[in-house]
Design a protein around this motif. Structure first.
Motif, PDB file in Angstrom:
ATOM      1  N   THR A 276      42.513  42.760  53.952  1.00  0.00           N
ATOM      2  CA  THR A 276      42.016  41.435  54.320  1.00  0.00           C
ATOM      3  C   THR A 276      40.852  41.084  53.405  1.00  0.00           C
ATOM      4  OG1 THR A 276      40.521  42.351  56.003  1.00  0.00           O
ATOM      5  CG2 THR A 276      42.703  41.603  56.741  1.00  0.00           C
ATOM      6  N   THR A 277      40.668  39.791  53.181  1.00  0.00           N
ATOM      7  CA  THR A 277      39.530  39.289  52.417  1.00  0.00           C
ATOM      8  C   THR A 277      38.884  38.172  53.215  1.00  0.00           C
ATOM      9  OG1 THR A 277      40.987  37.787  51.196  1.00  0.00           O
ATOM     10  CG2 THR A 277      40.455  39.895  50.154  1.00  0.00           C
ATOM     11  N   HIS A 278      37.598  38.166  53.283  1.00  0.00           N
ATOM     12  CA  HIS A 278      36.866  37.212  54.126  1.00  0.00           C
ATOM     13  C   HIS A 278      37.239  35.773  53.764  1.00  0.00           C
ATOM     14  CE1 HIS A 278      33.193  35.295  55.940  1.00  0.00           C
ATOM     15  NE2 HIS A 278      33.522  36.165  56.874  1.00  0.00           N
ATOM     16  N   PHE A 279      37.304  34.922  54.785  1.00  0.00           N
ATOM     17  CA  PHE A 279      37.785  33.548  54.588  1.00  0.00           C
ATOM     18  C   PHE A 279      36.897  32.737  53.649  1.00  0.00           C
ATOM     19  CE2 PHE A 279      35.483  33.860  58.658  1.00  0.00           C
ATOM     20  CZ  PHE A 279      34.456  32.947  58.474  1.00  0.00           C
ATOM     21  N   THR A 280      35.657  33.168  53.396  1.00  0.00           N
ATOM     22  CA  THR A 280      34.802  32.434  52.469  1.00  0.00           C
ATOM     23  C   THR A 280      35.266  32.584  51.027  1.00  0.00           C
ATOM     24  OG1 THR A 280      33.282  34.333  52.461  1.00  0.00           O
ATOM     25  CG2 THR A 280      32.739  32.481  53.907  1.00  0.00           C
ATOM     26  N   LEU A 281      36.204  33.488  50.766  1.00  0.00           N
ATOM     27  CA  LEU A 281      36.800  33.601  49.440  1.00  0.00           C
ATOM     28  C   LEU A 281      38.048  32.736  49.305  1.00  0.00           C
ATOM     29  CD1 LEU A 281      34.924  35.646  48.156  1.00  0.00           C
ATOM     30  CD2 LEU A 281      36.886  37.137  47.761  1.00  0.00           C
ATOM     31  N   GLY A 282      38.700  32.411  50.409  1.00  0.00           N
ATOM     32  CA  GLY A 282      39.865  31.544  50.381  1.00  0.00           C
ATOM     33  C   GLY A 282      41.036  32.106  49.595  1.00  0.00           C
TER      34      GLY A 282
END
Length: 407
Positions: A276-282
């Motif tokens: 997973t990658t944090h949503f602030t990276l989009g």
């Protein structure tokens, strides 16, 4: 090859599409717990690099994604603090599409290629699935397939900030970060257009603010009312939409998922089940789709399934390591936002823009220049030319160009 895939999100569906394009003889069945067209969440964002990938891999579905997408231009950072309202600007542009529209396009394309997509099948135990040469776990960050084996070496780190994924009927034209100072501390949203008349709106705050505002105790409707009141100026009086699939979204904390290996035996992980990658990276949707392409390519290149999975694991995990490191850094920056929020909007926005490091020495000068309307107009004109060039290079037809001009 007989392949079973659990999860009909972007990772599972695009893998099935990519595998069928490379070998129509694959017998692929995709199981999903939800009914057709049902999805959590609102919209997803992406950039030209994903369009390049989509058009190279499958122009037919790429054209449909293009036609269902909207363009947003510029990024605004609005800070409502003790000094009143201030706004700073970033350049750039991107695209967004509602998650339901994306899944509809991918499911239809998969079916056209002969993939058997079965909805309403909750798979809690891999032993209940039919025998297959390969089991693809595309069932998300809380993957039950992955959770049945310790062989993946799964590690889940939970972030500090509570957040909630909402929609709004306020039609934003830009990607907007809006920060509000309350008596309990800062609370903010990330918003962008998703489909005509609807925008995605992700609300986030520190645990202290969440508790201080009583959002941990308020009934859902009361909490939504409080958020609408806090963000009333930013939403221009529009409402927040909190019900998706006849359910109210919960407040949650981001789960950062990593795995020591992305395959174990004949089971392989893709998408959020793998990382997973944090949503602030989009970047979540883009990474999930590329997982599917790389896995399908590896199966085409290697006759032995284990060899194919080993190559997929080696290639993608190496690529994801720096991306996930950047995502952790971005998540941590927002968890310590209080250190920057009182600097004034322009300085605060600059701190946000360099939170991942690696910026050019002239970045600050460009950022300061972008606060001037004439410079923003020039940057938008340049971006329009760039979009035209990239669209022609990837072979987009003229019939798709109008869709990029929608707000």
């Amino acid at each position: 090859m007989k392949i079973v895939c659990v999860g009909a999100g972007p990772a599972g569906l695009y893998f099935a599409i990519s595998a069928k394009l490379r070998d129509a003889g694959h017998e692929i069945t995709v199981y999903d717990r939800d009914p057709p067209a049902a999805t959590y969440g609102w919209g997803v964002v992406y950039w030209d690099d994903l369009l390049d990938v989509l058009y190279r891999n499958d122009p037919e579905s790429a054209r449909e994604v293009t036609a269902r997408s909207v363009l947003w231009q510029d990024q605004e950072v609005r800070v409502h603090g003790s000094g009143g309202e201030q706004t700073a600007y970033f350049g750039g542009y991107g695209y967004s599409i509602s998650r339901s529209a994306l899944l509809e396009v991918l499911a239809r394309r998969a079916a056209q290629l002969g993939v058997d997509v079965r909805y309403g099948h909750r798979v809690a135990d891999a032993s209940t699935l039919p025998e297959a040469d390969l089991l693809v776990a595309a069932d998300g960050a809380n993957s039950q397939i992955r959770g049945q084996s310790a062989g993946f070496g799964t590690r889940i780190e939970v972030g500090l900030n509570p957040y909630i994924w909402l929609g709004t009927d306020h039609a934003f034209r830009s990607f907007v970060f809006n920060f509000e100072r309350t008596s309990a501390g800062w609370i903010w949203f990330h918003a962008y257009p998703s489909v005509a008349g609807i925008s995605t709106c992700i609300v986030e705050c520190s645990p202290q603010t969440w508790h201080g505002l009583g959002l941990d105790e308020l009934a859902h409707d009361q909490g939504m009312g409080l958020l609408e009141d806090i963000f009333k100026p930013a939403l221009a009086g529009h409402r927040l939409i909190s019900r998706s699939r006849n359910a109210s979204p919960p407040w949650q904390r981001f789960a950062h998922v990593t795995n020591k290996t992305w395959y174990h035996g004949s089971t392989v992980l893709v998408g959020d089940a793998a990382h997973t990658t944090h949503f602030t990276l989009g970047s979540g949707t883009r990474l999930a789709i590329i997982d599917g392409i790389v896995l399908a390519h590896s199966l085409q290149e290697y006759l032995d399934v284990e060899d194919a999975l080993r190559e997929y694991d080696r290639h993608r995990r190496a690529e994801l390591h720096p991306v996930q490191a950047a995502a952790r850094t971005s998540m941590a920056w927002f968890e310590h936002l209080d250190q920057y929020a009182d600097r004034g909007a322009v300085a605060f926005a600059h701190a946000m823009s360099v939170r991942l490091g690696g910026q050019h020495p002239w970045h600050q000068q460009l950022h300061l220049a972008t606060q001037t309307a004439a410079v923003r107009t020039t940057r938008r004109a340049f971006a329009t030319g760039r979009r035209w060039y990239l669209a022609r290079r990837r072979g987009q037809g003229k019939d798709n160009q109008w869709s990029w001009q929608k707000p």
